[in-house]
Design an enzyme around this catalytic site. Structure first.
Site, PDB file in Angstrom:
ATOM      1  N   ARG A 174     -17.966  -3.429  17.787  1.00  0.00           N
ATOM      2  CA  ARG A 174     -17.218  -4.638  17.392  1.00  0.00           C
ATOM      3  C   ARG A 174     -15.861  -4.677  18.062  1.00  0.00           C
ATOM      4  NH1 ARG A 174     -20.249  -6.415  12.983  1.00  0.00           N
ATOM      5  NH2 ARG A 174     -21.458  -4.740  12.028  1.00  0.00           N
ATOM      6  N   CYS A 187       0.831  -1.205   0.000  1.00  0.00           N
ATOM      7  CA  CYS A 187       0.000   0.000   0.000  1.00  0.00           C
ATOM      8  C   CYS A 187       0.869   1.260   0.000  1.00  0.00           C
ATOM      9  CB  CYS A 187      -0.929  -0.011   1.204  1.00  0.00           C
ATOM     10  SG  CYS A 187      -2.031   1.414   1.255  1.00  0.00           S
ATOM     11  N   CYS A 237     -19.474   1.843   8.683  1.00  0.00           N
ATOM     12  CA  CYS A 237     -18.748   1.149   9.747  1.00  0.00           C
ATOM     13  C   CYS A 237     -17.487   1.969   9.988  1.00  0.00           C
ATOM     14  CB  CYS A 237     -18.402  -0.264   9.285  1.00  0.00           C
ATOM     15  SG  CYS A 237     -17.315  -1.143  10.415  1.00  0.00           S
ATOM     16  N   CYS A 264       0.377  -0.247  10.273  1.00  0.00           N
ATOM     17  CA  CYS A 264      -0.097  -1.199   9.270  1.00  0.00           C
ATOM     18  C   CYS A 264       1.018  -2.014   8.614  1.00  0.00           C
ATOM     19  CB  CYS A 264      -0.900  -0.475   8.195  1.00  0.00           C
ATOM     20  SG  CYS A 264      -1.696  -1.639   7.070  1.00  0.00           S
ATOM     21  N   CYS A 274     -19.664  -6.223   3.605  1.00  0.00           N
ATOM     22  CA  CYS A 274     -18.971  -4.988   3.963  1.00  0.00           C
ATOM     23  C   CYS A 274     -17.660  -4.939   3.171  1.00  0.00           C
ATOM     24  CB  CYS A 274     -18.689  -5.017   5.462  1.00  0.00           C
ATOM     25  SG  CYS A 274     -17.682  -3.659   6.043  1.00  0.00           S
ATOM     26  N   CYS A 323       0.492   4.528   7.110  1.00  0.00           N
ATOM     27  CA  CYS A 323      -0.164   4.333   8.417  1.00  0.00           C
ATOM     28  C   CYS A 323       0.780   3.532   9.329  1.00  0.00           C
ATOM     29  CB  CYS A 323      -1.489   3.605   8.234  1.00  0.00           C
ATOM     30  SG  CYS A 323      -2.518   4.339   6.944  1.00  0.00           S
ATOM     31  N   CYS A 376     -16.681  -9.337   5.430  1.00  0.00           N
ATOM     32  CA  CYS A 376     -16.009  -8.080   5.121  1.00  0.00           C
ATOM     33  C   CYS A 376     -14.795  -8.353   4.237  1.00  0.00           C
ATOM     34  CB  CYS A 376     -15.521  -7.405   6.394  1.00  0.00           C
ATOM     35  SG  CYS A 376     -16.796  -7.248   7.637  1.00  0.00           S
TER      36      CYS A 376
HETATM   37  N1  SAM Z   1      -6.791   0.451   3.178  1.00  0.00           N
HETATM   38  C1  SAM Z   1      -8.057   0.574   3.749  1.00  0.00           C
HETATM   39  C2  SAM Z   1      -8.123   1.661   4.801  1.00  0.00           C
HETATM   40  O1  SAM Z   1      -7.098   2.126   5.230  1.00  0.00           O
HETATM   41  O2  SAM Z   1      -9.242   2.042   5.164  1.00  0.00           O
HETATM   42  C3  SAM Z   1      -8.632  -0.711   4.319  1.00  0.00           C
HETATM   43  C4  SAM Z   1      -7.762  -1.676   5.055  1.00  0.00           C
HETATM   44  S1  SAM Z   1      -7.143  -1.155   6.655  1.00  0.00           S
HETATM   45  C5  SAM Z   1      -6.010  -2.432   6.920  1.00  0.00           C
HETATM   46  C6  SAM Z   1      -8.501  -1.362   7.730  1.00  0.00           C
HETATM   47  C7  SAM Z   1      -8.332  -1.028   9.198  1.00  0.00           C
HETATM   48  O3  SAM Z   1      -7.643  -2.081   9.872  1.00  0.00           O
HETATM   49  C8  SAM Z   1      -7.549   0.201   9.592  1.00  0.00           C
HETATM   50  O4  SAM Z   1      -8.285   1.368   9.476  1.00  0.00           O
HETATM   51  C9  SAM Z   1      -7.212  -0.092  11.047  1.00  0.00           C
HETATM   52  O5  SAM Z   1      -8.211   0.419  11.899  1.00  0.00           O
HETATM   53  C10 SAM Z   1      -7.186  -1.595  11.119  1.00  0.00           C
HETATM   54  N2  SAM Z   1      -5.824  -2.086  11.347  1.00  0.00           N
HETATM   55  C11 SAM Z   1      -4.858  -2.243  10.420  1.00  0.00           C
HETATM   56  N3  SAM Z   1      -3.711  -2.684  10.978  1.00  0.00           N
HETATM   57  C12 SAM Z   1      -3.948  -2.806  12.305  1.00  0.00           C
HETATM   58  C13 SAM Z   1      -3.159  -3.213  13.423  1.00  0.00           C
HETATM   59  N4  SAM Z   1      -1.874  -3.560  13.270  1.00  0.00           N
HETATM   60  N5  SAM Z   1      -3.715  -3.233  14.641  1.00  0.00           N
HETATM   61  C14 SAM Z   1      -5.013  -2.856  14.800  1.00  0.00           C
HETATM   62  N6  SAM Z   1      -5.821  -2.463  13.788  1.00  0.00           N
HETATM   63  C15 SAM Z   1      -5.296  -2.430  12.554  1.00  0.00           C
HETATM   64 FE1  SF4 Z   2      -2.861   1.204   3.371  1.00  0.00          FE
HETATM   65 FE2  SF4 Z   2      -2.804  -0.064   5.715  1.00  0.00          FE
HETATM   66 FE3  SF4 Z   2      -3.148   2.568   5.655  1.00  0.00          FE
HETATM   67 FE4  SF4 Z   2      -5.133   0.964   4.753  1.00  0.00          FE
HETATM   68  S1  SF4 Z   2      -4.375   1.078   6.853  1.00  0.00           S
HETATM   69  S2  SF4 Z   2      -4.348   2.837   3.775  1.00  0.00           S
HETATM   70  S3  SF4 Z   2      -3.901  -0.716   3.895  1.00  0.00           S
HETATM   71  S4  SF4 Z   2      -1.301   1.443   4.960  1.00  0.00           S
END
Ligand code: SAM
Ligand code: SF4
Length: 314
Positions: free
Chosen positions: A256, A47, A184, A54, A124, A51, A91
């Site tokens: 959730r 990606c 959500c 992530c 979802c 973040c 989802c």
């Molecule tokens: N890329 C899209 C976005 O950012 O909305 C969808 C996928 S993203 C992985 C979805 C959500 O997963 C994030 O907004 C975050 O809240 C959660 N998430 C991702 N990595 C995480 C982690 N290491 N621990 C807890 N929650 C996590």
């Molecule tokens: Fe990309 Fe992860 Fe951020 Fe979603 S949460 S935008 S997958 S880096």
């Protein structure tokens, strides 16, 4: 709700707080029902966004390989499996900054949604940023709800992400609300944010118009290679307090308990259910992170006398 009200609730003696949140819960929901959702990563890794929590960000060396969008057949097989294990909501997540109408990948997602929505579960998707056109098309393809988390307070957000803004997140949520899809939206705790940040996040969520139908509360799963890899676990009573305040502030939302359950004891999870959680993510994997095994959750729910949604009591 206003920050001051949320803060006053949060600081009540714990048993008073969870008694109040339980009472609110019972006014709006069947007390014993828990929805089980299954989450599938349909496009993993690589990606563009940074973040800090992530494992799928291309900015960090996390060991998660970039993969292509899964085929329709593979997604359908996973959705059928989830349904047979008792999930009533399916989802699908994609590691994208966002997706635009007219692109090949958007067409593929629409095709996947059309097929998965025939299986009788809530559908979802979480695909990152979208606008009004994408939202409308996803809804007509059969999406029930769009997940887009604000993740934390507006003030702390820039400490966690630099490649897009909190306002970008709000714009997508507004497009989803306008399309009539259910929203959500929740966040993560345990990223180094303050108690004020957590309550500010709830303040923003509870002032959405309409309020979100579904609020995932994630506890950070510290992913090796990310800047947050060494964050300590969230204190269980802080989590329970936050869930209770969420239940009171958003009485009609499904709350959730999402990522991070592998680090919460059975007793801790029981308190979360009492405080207002009425949904869990179910199945051994959560996008790229670990989740309790499905059979362990079945036993936990049974021992607590909780009733999985869609399963008749015996
Ligand atoms: N890329 C899209 C976005 O950012 O909305 C969808 C996928 S993203 C992985 C979805 C959500 O997963 C994030 O907004 C975050 O809240 C959660 N998430 C991702 N990595 C995480 C982690 N290491 N621990 C807890 N929650 C996590
Ligand atoms: Fe990309 Fe992860 Fe951020 Fe979603 S949460 S935008 S997958 S880096």
């Amino acid at each position: 709700m206003k920050f001051a009200e949320l803060s006053a609730l949060y600081h009540r003696p714990l048993f008073d707080l969870i008694s109040q949140s339980r009472a609110v819960h019972l006014q709006h929901w069947p007390g014993e029902e828990v929805q089980r959702c299954s989450l599938l990563s349909i496009k993993t890794g690589g990606c563009s966004e940074d973040c800090a929590y992530c494992a799928q960000s291309a900015h960090y060396f996390t060991g998660v390989e970039r993969e292509e969008l899964l085929s329709l057949e593979n997604v359908l097989a996973a959705a059928r499996r989830a349904r047979s294990q008792g999930a009533t909501r399916f989802c699908m997540g994609a590691a994208w900054r966002g997706v635009r109408d007219g692109s090949g990948k958007f067409e593929c997602v629409l095709e996947i949604v059309r097929e998965v929505s025939q299986l009788g579960m809530e559908v979802c998707v979480t695909l990152g940023e979208i606008g009004p056109v994408e939202a409308r098309k996803l809804k007509s393809a059969g999406v029930t709800a769009y997940n887009h988390n604000i993740d934390t307070s507006p003030e702390f957000y820039p400490e966690i992400v630099s490649t897009h803004t909190f306002q970008n997140r709000l714009d997508t949520i507004a497009a989803v609300q306008k399309s009539g899809m259910s929203v959500c939206c929740g966040g993560i705790i345990g990223m180094g944010e303050s108690e004020t940040d957590r309550l500010r996040m709830l303040e923003v969520l509870s002032n959405f118009d309409p309020p979100p139908d579904s609020v995932p509360i994630n506890c950070l799963m510290p992913m090796p290679g990310t800047p947050l890899a060494d964050q300590p676990p969230v204190d269980i009573f802080e989590l329970v307090r936050l869930i209770a305040v969420t239940r009171i502030a958003l009485p009609k939302a499904r709350v959730r308990l999402a990522a991070g359950r592998t680090r919460i004891s059975r007793e801790g999870q029981a308190l979360c259910f009492f405080a207002g959680t009425n949904s869990i993510f179910y199945g051994d994997k959560l996008l790229t992170a670990k989740n309790p095994a499905a059979d362990v959750d079945v036993v936990l729910l049974r021992e607590l006398g909780l009733q999985p949604q869609g399963v008749t009591a015996s």
